[in-house]
Design a protein around this motif. Structure first.
Motif, short mmCIF file in Angstrom:
data_model
loop_
_atom_site.label_atom_id
_atom_site.label_comp_id
_atom_site.label_asym_id
_atom_site.label_seq_id
_atom_site.Cartn_x
_atom_site.Cartn_y
_atom_site.Cartn_z
N GLY A 93 0.79 -1.22 0.00
CA GLY A 93 0.00 0.00 0.00
C GLY A 93 0.82 1.28 0.00
O GLY A 93 0.26 2.37 -0.03
N ARG A 94 2.12 1.18 0.03
CA ARG A 94 2.97 2.38 0.08
C ARG A 94 2.94 3.16 -1.23
O ARG A 94 2.96 4.38 -1.24
CB ARG A 94 4.41 1.97 0.39
N TYR A 95 2.94 2.43 -2.36
CA TYR A 95 2.97 3.08 -3.66
C TYR A 95 1.81 2.61 -4.52
O TYR A 95 1.44 1.44 -4.51
CB TYR A 95 4.29 2.76 -4.39
N SER A 96 1.28 3.54 -5.30
CA SER A 96 0.24 3.19 -6.27
C SER A 96 0.91 2.52 -7.46
O SER A 96 2.14 2.56 -7.61
CB SER A 96 -0.49 4.46 -6.72
N ALA A 97 0.10 1.94 -8.34
CA ALA A 97 0.64 1.31 -9.55
C ALA A 97 1.37 2.35 -10.40
O ALA A 97 2.42 2.07 -10.97
CB ALA A 97 -0.48 0.66 -10.35
N GLU A 98 0.84 3.56 -10.46
CA GLU A 98 1.47 4.64 -11.23
C GLU A 98 2.83 5.00 -10.64
O GLU A 98 3.80 5.21 -11.37
CB GLU A 98 0.56 5.87 -11.24
N GLN A 99 2.93 5.05 -9.32
CA GLN A 99 4.20 5.35 -8.68
C GLN A 99 5.23 4.24 -8.91
O GLN A 99 6.41 4.52 -9.10
CB GLN A 99 4.01 5.58 -7.18
N LEU A 100 4.77 3.00 -8.92
CA LEU A 100 5.70 1.90 -9.20
C LEU A 100 6.21 1.97 -10.64
O LEU A 100 7.38 1.70 -10.90
CB LEU A 100 5.04 0.55 -8.94
N ARG A 101 5.33 2.32 -11.58
CA ARG A 101 5.77 2.48 -12.97
C ARG A 101 6.81 3.60 -13.09
O ARG A 101 7.79 3.48 -13.80
CB ARG A 101 4.58 2.72 -13.90
N ALA A 102 6.59 4.69 -12.36
CA ALA A 102 7.56 5.79 -12.38
C ALA A 102 8.89 5.34 -11.75
O ALA A 102 9.96 5.71 -12.22
CB ALA A 102 7.00 6.99 -11.62
N ALA A 103 8.80 4.51 -10.72
CA ALA A 103 10.01 3.99 -10.09
C ALA A 103 10.78 3.10 -11.06
O ALA A 103 12.01 3.12 -11.08
CB ALA A 103 9.66 3.22 -8.82
N LEU A 104 10.05 2.32 -11.85
CA LEU A 104 10.71 1.49 -12.87
C LEU A 104 11.50 2.36 -13.84
O LEU A 104 12.63 2.04 -14.19
CB LEU A 104 9.67 0.70 -13.66
N ALA A 105 10.90 3.45 -14.27
CA ALA A 105 11.58 4.35 -15.19
C ALA A 105 12.82 4.94 -14.54
O ALA A 105 13.84 5.15 -15.20
CB ALA A 105 10.63 5.45 -15.65
N SER A 106 12.77 5.17 -13.24
CA SER A 106 13.91 5.78 -12.55
C SER A 106 15.11 4.84 -12.49
O SER A 106 16.23 5.29 -12.26
CB SER A 106 13.52 6.21 -11.13
N LEU A 107 14.89 3.55 -12.70
CA LEU A 107 16.01 2.62 -12.71
C LEU A 107 16.96 2.89 -13.89
O LEU A 107 18.09 2.43 -13.89
CB LEU A 107 15.51 1.17 -12.77
N ARG A 108 16.48 3.65 -14.87
CA ARG A 108 17.31 3.98 -16.03
C ARG A 108 17.83 5.42 -15.97
O ARG A 108 18.35 5.94 -16.95
CB ARG A 108 16.51 3.75 -17.31
N ASP A 109 17.70 6.08 -14.81
CA ASP A 109 18.16 7.46 -14.67
C ASP A 109 19.66 7.61 -14.91
O ASP A 109 20.11 8.61 -15.44
CB ASP A 109 17.83 8.01 -13.28
N PHE A 110 20.41 6.64 -14.48
CA PHE A 110 21.86 6.71 -14.61
C PHE A 110 22.28 5.67 -15.64
O PHE A 110 22.27 4.49 -15.37
CB PHE A 110 22.54 6.44 -13.27
N SER A 111 22.67 6.13 -16.81
CA SER A 111 22.97 5.20 -17.90
C SER A 111 24.35 4.57 -17.77
O SER A 111 24.57 3.46 -18.23
CB SER A 111 22.86 5.91 -19.24
N GLU A 112 25.29 5.27 -17.15
CA GLU A 112 26.65 4.77 -17.08
C GLU A 112 27.28 5.12 -15.73
O GLU A 112 27.99 6.11 -15.60
CB GLU A 112 27.48 5.38 -18.22
N PRO A 113 27.02 4.30 -14.71
CA PRO A 113 27.62 4.60 -13.40
C PRO A 113 29.14 4.45 -13.45
O PRO A 113 29.66 3.56 -14.11
CB PRO A 113 27.00 3.57 -12.46
N TYR A 114 29.82 5.34 -12.77
CA TYR A 114 31.28 5.31 -12.76
C TYR A 114 31.80 4.23 -11.82
O TYR A 114 32.73 3.51 -12.13
CB TYR A 114 31.82 6.68 -12.33
#
Length: 178
Positions: free
Chosen positions: A138-159
């Motif tokens: 119940g912490r996150y809505s389905a929409e928030q989880l989808r946004a979180a999935l997108a955030s996994l690609r925020d950093f394309s090349e970690p140093y």
């Protein structure tokens, strides 16, 4: 049914985490039928009784931040999953446990982050070797989880190097000096 992020996708989850009450005897706890993730203390106390369920793929074990993941090394092939508890935001010991499980102990099965699992930490959980993120129900809505999935690609090349890749200086192709 709760939703989790597994390997970069949202899934329904039918696993339940068993938590002990304060002072409860791990040897006397009744582990209900179904897919359960039990504390390490219960696994230690009832290993023989729970072994068949583990081998059938319906039992996992979770570790607290002060527990040694090496205790489970002999049971890796038996367990359907290993979870690591994050009791609060400020407790980062779970990151170290995940790294130890993946890099030093060679655990290749499902590694799940449970407890106070926050979406702004998903990227870092993945870098340490977690492949499943289980935020509180119940912490996150389905929409928030989808946004979180997108955030996994925020950093394309970690140093920095981590469980998921070598550091950039080892991956970079450099020509011969001029």
């Amino acid at each position: 049914m709760a939703e989790i992020i597994r390997n970069g996708a949202i899934h329904a989850d039918d696993w339940e985490v068993l938590r002990l009450e304060e002072g409860q005897d791990p040897a006397a706890v009744d582990v209900p039928a179904g897919r359960r993730i039990v504390p390490l203390a219960v696994w230690r106390a009832q290993r023989e009784a729970l072994a068949a369920r583990a081998e059938a793929g319906v039992l996992g074990v979770w570790l607290a931040g002060d527990e040694d993941p090496a205790e489970l090394a002999g049971d890796f092939t038996r367990l359907a999953l290993i979870a690591v508890d994050f009791p609060k935001f400020a407790d980062g010991r779970g990151y170290s446990i995940a790294t130890l499980l993946r890099s030093r102990l060679g655990y290749g099965g499902e590694l799940r982050a449970i407890g106070n699992v926050l979406r702004d930490q998903f990227f870092f959980y993945a870098r340490c070797g977690f492949d499943v993120f289980q935020p509180p129900s119940g912490r996150y809505s389905a929409e928030q989880l989808r946004a979180a999935l997108a955030s996994l690609r925020d950093f394309s090349e970690p140093y920095q190097g981590a469980v998921d890749r070598e550091p950039l200086f080892r991956r970079a192709q450099r020509g011969a000096p001029a």
